[in-house]
Design an enzyme around this catalytic site. Structure first.
Site, PDB file in Angstrom:
ATOM      1  N   LYS A   1      11.833 -17.608  25.193  1.00 50.11           N
ATOM      2  CA  LYS A   1      12.340 -16.245  25.031  1.00 50.11           C
ATOM      3  C   LYS A   1      12.970 -15.834  26.351  1.00 50.11           C
ATOM      4  O   LYS A   1      12.604 -16.348  27.418  1.00 50.11           O
ATOM      5  CB  LYS A   1      11.190 -15.279  24.749  1.00 50.11           C
TER       6      LYS A   1
ATOM      7  N   HIS B   1       9.349 -25.022  13.612  1.00 47.34           N
ATOM      8  CA  HIS B   1      10.808 -25.184  13.598  1.00 47.34           C
ATOM      9  C   HIS B   1      11.291 -26.422  14.363  1.00 47.34           C
ATOM     10  O   HIS B   1      12.080 -27.217  13.860  1.00 47.34           O
ATOM     11  CB  HIS B   1      11.492 -23.951  14.205  1.00 47.34           C
TER      12      HIS B   1
ATOM     13  N   ARG C   1       0.832  -1.197   0.000  1.00 49.23           N
ATOM     14  CA  ARG C   1       0.000   0.000   0.000  1.00 49.23           C
ATOM     15  C   ARG C   1       0.871   1.253   0.000  1.00 49.23           C
ATOM     16  O   ARG C   1       0.579   2.215  -0.649  1.00 49.23           O
ATOM     17  CB  ARG C   1      -0.958  -0.014   1.188  1.00 49.23           C
TER      18      ARG C   1
HETATM   19  C1  BG6 Z   1      10.369 -17.062  14.038  1.00 54.04           C
HETATM   20  C2  BG6 Z   1       9.571 -16.823  15.296  1.00 54.04           C
HETATM   21  O1  BG6 Z   1       9.723 -17.993  13.221  1.00 54.04           O
HETATM   22  O2  BG6 Z   1      11.649 -17.551  14.389  1.00 54.04           O
HETATM   23  C3  BG6 Z   1      10.293 -15.872  16.206  1.00 54.04           C
HETATM   24  O3  BG6 Z   1       8.305 -16.296  14.954  1.00 54.04           O
HETATM   25  C4  BG6 Z   1      11.697 -16.347  16.472  1.00 54.04           C
HETATM   26  O4  BG6 Z   1       9.599 -15.725  17.431  1.00 54.04           O
HETATM   27  C5  BG6 Z   1      12.407 -16.669  15.174  1.00 54.04           C
HETATM   28  O5  BG6 Z   1      12.387 -15.334  17.171  1.00 54.04           O
HETATM   29  C6  BG6 Z   1      13.752 -17.313  15.444  1.00 54.04           C
HETATM   30  O6  BG6 Z   1      14.449 -17.411  14.252  1.00 54.04           O
HETATM   31  P1  BG6 Z   1      16.028 -17.444  14.234  1.00 54.04           P
HETATM   32  O7  BG6 Z   1      16.372 -17.664  12.804  1.00 54.04           O
HETATM   33  O8  BG6 Z   1      16.494 -16.132  14.781  1.00 54.04           O
HETATM   34  O9  BG6 Z   1      16.421 -18.579  15.125  1.00 54.04           O
END
Ligand code: BG6
Length: 496
Positions: free
Chosen positions: A345, A244, A61
């Protein structure tokens, strides 16, 4: 030469250019595009993997300030003015509102009608816009049977919503056109898991319950989450485990595929997903732990609690910022071998690794006065300080009898390789152009992962207790320690 200099060398001299493409990025002013997509494409462009015959068309946008985002998110020493100018020359922008058909006109002028030019649509937008965007792509005549669409999490918040999103996309794009990103699969060290397991004879014969005691998968982050708008709706289970961590678990646990063909590999991952023992009802309290951080200190700086970071209307949230799970795989290879997974976290440090803990030797010939030989351990360090360590027992040098000592055989990628490690998105964005789906999730995999995660989520949602509190800067709640110690084991935290 310093470590920093070496990490900035071009990825490789063996770069194979990809076919020219038109990459249409919807959501071009969004965070993902700025932080990840544009810098990744810039790196590949700079290394010569594509040139001025390709185009990147941002759709948003408001207008994207391209120069700014490249400079903010690419290492300064990897930037050069000439390349930035050339790169910006292949980028163009279309102001478009994906919810408003009357504003769809200009994109057609940008796309080339040449079958040799690969056409890809990256939907870096909210999932509720995937359906309408795909419909318009078709309606406006931008669809081609060989076009590709790239989508990324959150692909739903549970199985039902994930099915709905995929149904919408699949009304237009067939499964072989859909690229579902899990950026962990694009990480070099994650791909190295495949190399380690299937390009070496050493590990595969002992990669089973006869020789492996348990597996640990840790994805620890030091960053907080309370200020990230969407996180509170998601929580660690959906944000990190469903995608992941489960993908990592699959790569560790799967049977050797017959080839590196995308479906051969994904079939094997799917079998693992389907063998995961469901964690339901009463098992949830026994096999899972959820936590939420309170204030503390991370890497020397004082940090607020999750609650304090949240906006007023979200205070009191029970969203988990930490999860630990004891997962079990019910098949011949893995019966009786727990996979302890944890992510959170505001933990002590950013560290992701997979630990394969082998069983003790069957019989020791050594005097145990100095302690029994420790079982071997293989540690695959995903980030940072990427590498592989194999802990072995050796004789302590010098006189004084046969004293044993545990030492790591240490393969540090930074020391072993002089090339810069590409970001996950660099690999994945160009795999889309190559038509290579191996590192993307197939729909059935995604749905199987939701099937396993949903009952855990549901039990937490109806539980009367709140997540366990943990101090920011630690390794999570005490419940996570108890989860593994109950089984007479401990989390691997060496070197962190
Ligand atoms: C993302 C999550 O998919 O992966 C985040 O939404 C997370 O919360 C991130 O911080 C971590 O990715 P990486 O590549 O920094 O390990």
């Amino acid at each position: 030469m310093t470590y920093h200099d070496r990490s900035l060398k071009p990825v490789s001299s063996r770069i194979i250019p990809v076919q020219p493409f038109d990459y249409v990025v919807f959501g071009a002013t969004g965070d993902l595009t700025k932080r990840k997509l544009i810098p990744a494409l810039y790196h590949r462009f700079k290394d010569g993997q594509f040139d001025e015959h390709s185009r990147i068309i941002g759709v948003s946008r408001s207008k994207l300030s391209d120069e700014e985002s490249i400079e903010a998110f690419v290492e300064p020493s990897y930037l050069d003015k000439k390349t930035i100018e050339r790169f910006i020359g292949i980028c163009s922008y279309v102001s478009n509102d994906v919810t408003d058909e009357s504003k769809w006109a200009d994109l057609g002028d940008k796309l080339r009608d040449d079958p040799k030019v690969v056409r890809a649509f990256y939907l870096a937008i909210a999932p509720d816009l995937f359906g309408p965007t795909c419909e318009y792509i078709l309606k406006k005549g931008y669809y081609r049977r060989d076009a590709r669409v790239v989508i990324e999490k959150p692909l739903g918040h549970d199985l039902a919503s994930s099915i709905a999103i995929n149904d919408e996309v699949s009304r237009i794009f067939k499964e072989d056109q859909v690229y579902r990103i899990d950026h962990y699969l694009g990480k070099e060290t994650v791909q190295n898991l495949l190399a380690l397991r299937f390009a070496n004879i050493l590990f595969e014969p002992i990669w089973n319950s006869a020789h492996i005691d348990h597996v640990q998968i840790t994805v620890a982050e030091s960053v907080g989450a309370g200020t990230r708008g969407y996180y509170d709706e998601s929580g660690a289970l959906r944000d990190m485990v469903q995608n992941h961590i489960i993908q990592l678990l699959c790569l560790v646990a799967m049977e050797p595929p017959a080839s590196d063909d995308a479906n051969a590999l994904r079939d094997e991952k799917l079998k693992v997903l389907r063998s995961l023992k469901p964690i339901v009802n009463g098992d949830v309290a026994r096999a899972t732990v959820r936590g939420q951080y309170r204030g503390g200190s991370v890497e020397g700086s004082a940090v607020a609690s999750y609650q304090d970071e949240l906006p007023e209307d979200k205070k009191g949230s029970r969203t988990e910022t930490f999860v630990a799970i004891k997962a079990e795989i019910e098949n011949w290879r893995w019966a009786g071998v727990p996979f302890y997974i944890r992510t959170g976290k505001r933990l002590q440090t950013r560290a992701s690794e997979i630990v394969i803990q082998f069983r003790p030797i069957p019989h020791s010939i050594f005097d145990h006065a100095e302690g029994a030989p420790k079982p071997n351990r293989l540690v695959i360090r995903i980030q940072p300080d990427e590498g592989v360590k194999l802990f072995l027992m050796i004789k302590d040098p010098g006189p004084g009898g046969m004293r044993l000592r545990e030492v790591p055989l240490n393969l540090s990628f930074a020391e072993a390789f002089s090339e810069r490690t590409p970001e996950a998105y660099e690999r994945l964005l160009l795999d889309v152009i190559r038509g290579q789906q191996t590192l993307f999730m197939r729909r059935d995999e995604l749905e199987a992962a939701w099937r396993w995660v949903d009952p855990i989520r549901e039990a937490w949602d109806t539980a009367t207790d709140a997540p366990q509190s943990y101090t920011a800067g630690t390794w999570g709640p005490t419940g996570a320690i108890a989860l593994i110690e109950r089984d007479g084991r401990t989390w691997h935290e060496d070197g962190h």
